[in-house]
Design a protein around this motif. Structure first.
Motif, short mmCIF file in Angstrom:
data_model
loop_
_atom_site.label_atom_id
_atom_site.label_comp_id
_atom_site.label_asym_id
_atom_site.label_seq_id
_atom_site.Cartn_x
_atom_site.Cartn_y
_atom_site.Cartn_z
N MET A 199 31.30 4.85 -11.50
CA MET A 199 30.78 3.53 -11.18
C MET A 199 29.62 3.68 -10.21
SD MET A 199 32.95 1.97 -13.05
CE MET A 199 33.15 0.22 -12.73
N SER A 200 28.91 2.59 -9.92
CA SER A 200 27.68 2.70 -9.15
C SER A 200 27.75 1.93 -7.83
CB SER A 200 26.51 2.21 -10.01
OG SER A 200 26.76 0.90 -10.50
N THR A 201 26.59 1.79 -7.18
CA THR A 201 26.49 1.15 -5.87
C THR A 201 25.74 -0.16 -6.02
OG1 THR A 201 26.47 3.30 -4.76
CG2 THR A 201 25.64 1.42 -3.51
N VAL A 202 26.28 -1.24 -5.47
CA VAL A 202 25.65 -2.55 -5.58
C VAL A 202 25.27 -3.08 -4.21
CG1 VAL A 202 27.93 -3.69 -5.69
CG2 VAL A 202 25.87 -4.93 -6.42
N VAL A 235 14.68 3.01 -1.70
CA VAL A 235 15.95 2.82 -2.40
C VAL A 235 15.66 2.57 -3.88
CG1 VAL A 235 18.05 1.43 -2.59
CG2 VAL A 235 17.03 1.83 -0.34
N PRO A 236 15.96 3.51 -4.76
CA PRO A 236 15.72 3.28 -6.19
C PRO A 236 16.67 2.21 -6.73
CG PRO A 236 16.98 5.30 -5.86
CD PRO A 236 16.61 4.81 -4.49
N LEU A 237 16.15 1.33 -7.55
CA LEU A 237 16.96 0.24 -8.09
C LEU A 237 16.99 0.32 -9.61
CD1 LEU A 237 15.80 -2.78 -5.87
CD2 LEU A 237 17.94 -1.49 -5.69
N ALA A 238 18.20 0.32 -10.15
CA ALA A 238 18.36 0.38 -11.60
C ALA A 238 18.35 -0.99 -12.24
CB ALA A 238 19.67 1.10 -11.94
N GLY A 239 18.50 -2.05 -11.44
CA GLY A 239 18.51 -3.39 -12.01
C GLY A 239 18.63 -4.47 -10.97
N LEU A 240 18.27 -5.69 -11.37
CA LEU A 240 18.40 -6.88 -10.53
C LEU A 240 19.21 -7.92 -11.29
CD1 LEU A 240 14.71 -7.39 -9.27
CD2 LEU A 240 16.59 -6.29 -8.04
N VAL A 241 20.26 -8.43 -10.67
CA VAL A 241 21.10 -9.46 -11.28
C VAL A 241 21.14 -10.64 -10.31
CG1 VAL A 241 23.38 -10.03 -12.18
CG2 VAL A 241 22.48 -7.71 -12.46
N VAL A 242 20.88 -11.84 -10.80
CA VAL A 242 20.76 -12.99 -9.89
C VAL A 242 21.57 -14.18 -10.38
CG1 VAL A 242 18.45 -12.31 -9.15
CG2 VAL A 242 18.69 -13.93 -11.03
N HIS A 279 28.85 -5.95 -14.59
CA HIS A 279 27.48 -5.45 -14.48
C HIS A 279 27.48 -4.03 -13.91
CE1 HIS A 279 24.99 -8.78 -15.78
NE2 HIS A 279 25.84 -9.60 -15.20
N ASP A 280 28.40 -3.75 -12.99
CA ASP A 280 28.46 -2.40 -12.44
C ASP A 280 28.81 -1.38 -13.53
OD1 ASP A 280 28.42 -0.98 -9.68
OD2 ASP A 280 30.20 -0.17 -10.66
N ARG A 281 29.76 -1.73 -14.38
CA ARG A 281 30.10 -0.83 -15.49
C ARG A 281 28.91 -0.64 -16.42
NH1 ARG A 281 34.96 -3.81 -15.18
NH2 ARG A 281 34.28 -5.19 -16.84
N ARG A 282 28.21 -1.74 -16.71
CA ARG A 282 27.05 -1.66 -17.60
C ARG A 282 25.96 -0.75 -17.02
NH1 ARG A 282 22.24 -4.09 -17.33
NH2 ARG A 282 22.89 -5.60 -15.72
N ILE A 283 25.65 -0.95 -15.76
CA ILE A 283 24.57 -0.18 -15.14
C ILE A 283 24.97 1.28 -15.00
CG2 ILE A 283 23.31 0.13 -12.96
CD1 ILE A 283 23.16 -2.97 -12.86
N ALA A 284 26.23 1.54 -14.66
CA ALA A 284 26.69 2.93 -14.56
C ALA A 284 26.61 3.61 -15.92
CB ALA A 284 28.11 2.98 -14.02
N ALA A 285 26.94 2.88 -16.98
CA ALA A 285 26.88 3.46 -18.32
C ALA A 285 25.44 3.77 -18.74
CB ALA A 285 27.52 2.51 -19.33
N GLU A 286 24.51 2.91 -18.29
CA GLU A 286 23.11 3.08 -18.68
C GLU A 286 22.37 4.08 -17.80
OE1 GLU A 286 21.42 -0.81 -18.55
OE2 GLU A 286 22.55 -1.55 -20.28
N HIS A 287 22.72 4.13 -16.51
CA HIS A 287 21.92 4.90 -15.55
C HIS A 287 22.70 5.98 -14.80
CE1 HIS A 287 18.53 2.09 -15.98
NE2 HIS A 287 19.44 1.13 -16.01
#
Length: 235
Positions: A1-4, A47-54, A135-143
């Motif tokens: 999983m990733s960091t949000v 800080v590298p960002l893999a995505g923005l969710v709003v 969204h965390d699962r999605r971003i971790a799977a993609e990045h």
């Protein structure tokens, strides 16, 4: 999983008015909020960002606008991260709402609070936690598991996500403070979330970026889900 990165929107025209804005349309950032949005670009430098969710609310979209432009990132709008539906309380002055019997329930027994004509705080927590974890699962799977991404939402929503990450009952979520334009950080893992920052107003956030994984031979002895016994040594 990733960091949000959990970012509360900047100061809005409603924040200083003493009125519960809720989902009222056309509530936008004031001068202070616009400055906070511009400053966000520098705060997240490095800080590298893999995505923005709003959240769908205008004040959240405006808050991440300069950052999205600077990074060339699209904003993914997530209804599950929208402001609480305060129902009949929307647009009313807080000084009058504080006299309502429900006010004490919101303060001390949030899990039982349901706003007339709106939603309950427990319902809000369920949909917001489901949204952030999806969204965390999605971003971790993609990045990859070491990806960092940013979510921009509202005070009560972020407090409820932090309460879940802390393993804290919703009835105690009022103990958490989340100011406008503040940053909180959660790192999700297979077995537990780690809460790295809460209500942070500082400028250097490079320390939240996880190190690149090192290839190891043989059986894995300690996973990223493990807490460091005795405490971390910093970075």
């Amino acid at each position: 999983m990733s960091t949000v990165i959990l970012l509360r929107h900047g100061k809005s025209t409603a924040n200083g008015s003493g009125v519960l804005a809720g989902r009222s349309p056309k509530v936008h950032l004031d001068d202070t909020g616009r400055a906070q949005a511009e400053n966000l670009v520098g705060r997240l430098d490095g800080v590298p960002l893999a995505g923005l969710v709003v959240s769908p609310m205008l004040r959240c979209k405006q808050t991440v606008g300069p950052l999205a432009a600077a990074r060339g990132l699209d904003k993914v709008v997530e209804p599950g991260l929208s402001e609480v539906d305060y129902g009949d309380w929307t647009g009313r002055e807080l000084k009058h709402l504080a006299k309502e019997p429900l006010w004490r329930v919101v303060q001390a027994h949030a899990s039982a609070a349901v706003f007339p004509g709106g939603e309950g705080l427990a319902q809000m927590q369920a949909r917001s936690v489901a949204a952030v974890r999806a969204h965390d699962r999605r971003i971790a799977a993609e990045h990859g598991d070491h990806a960092v991404w940013l979510l921009c939402s509202h005070g009560d929503v972020i407090k409820s996500i932090l309460a879940d990450a802390l393993g804290q009952h919703l009835d105690a979520f009022q103990r958490i403070v989340v100011d406008p334009a503040s940053i909180s950080v959660v790192r999700y893992t297979e077995t537990r979330p780690f809460v790295l920052r809460v209500n942070d107003h500082g400028g250097d956030l490079r320390g939240i970026v996880p190190p690149e994984p090192k290839p190891k031979r043989g059986r894995k002895t300690a996973g990223t889900s493990d807490a460091v016994v005795g405490g971390t040594t910093g970075r």
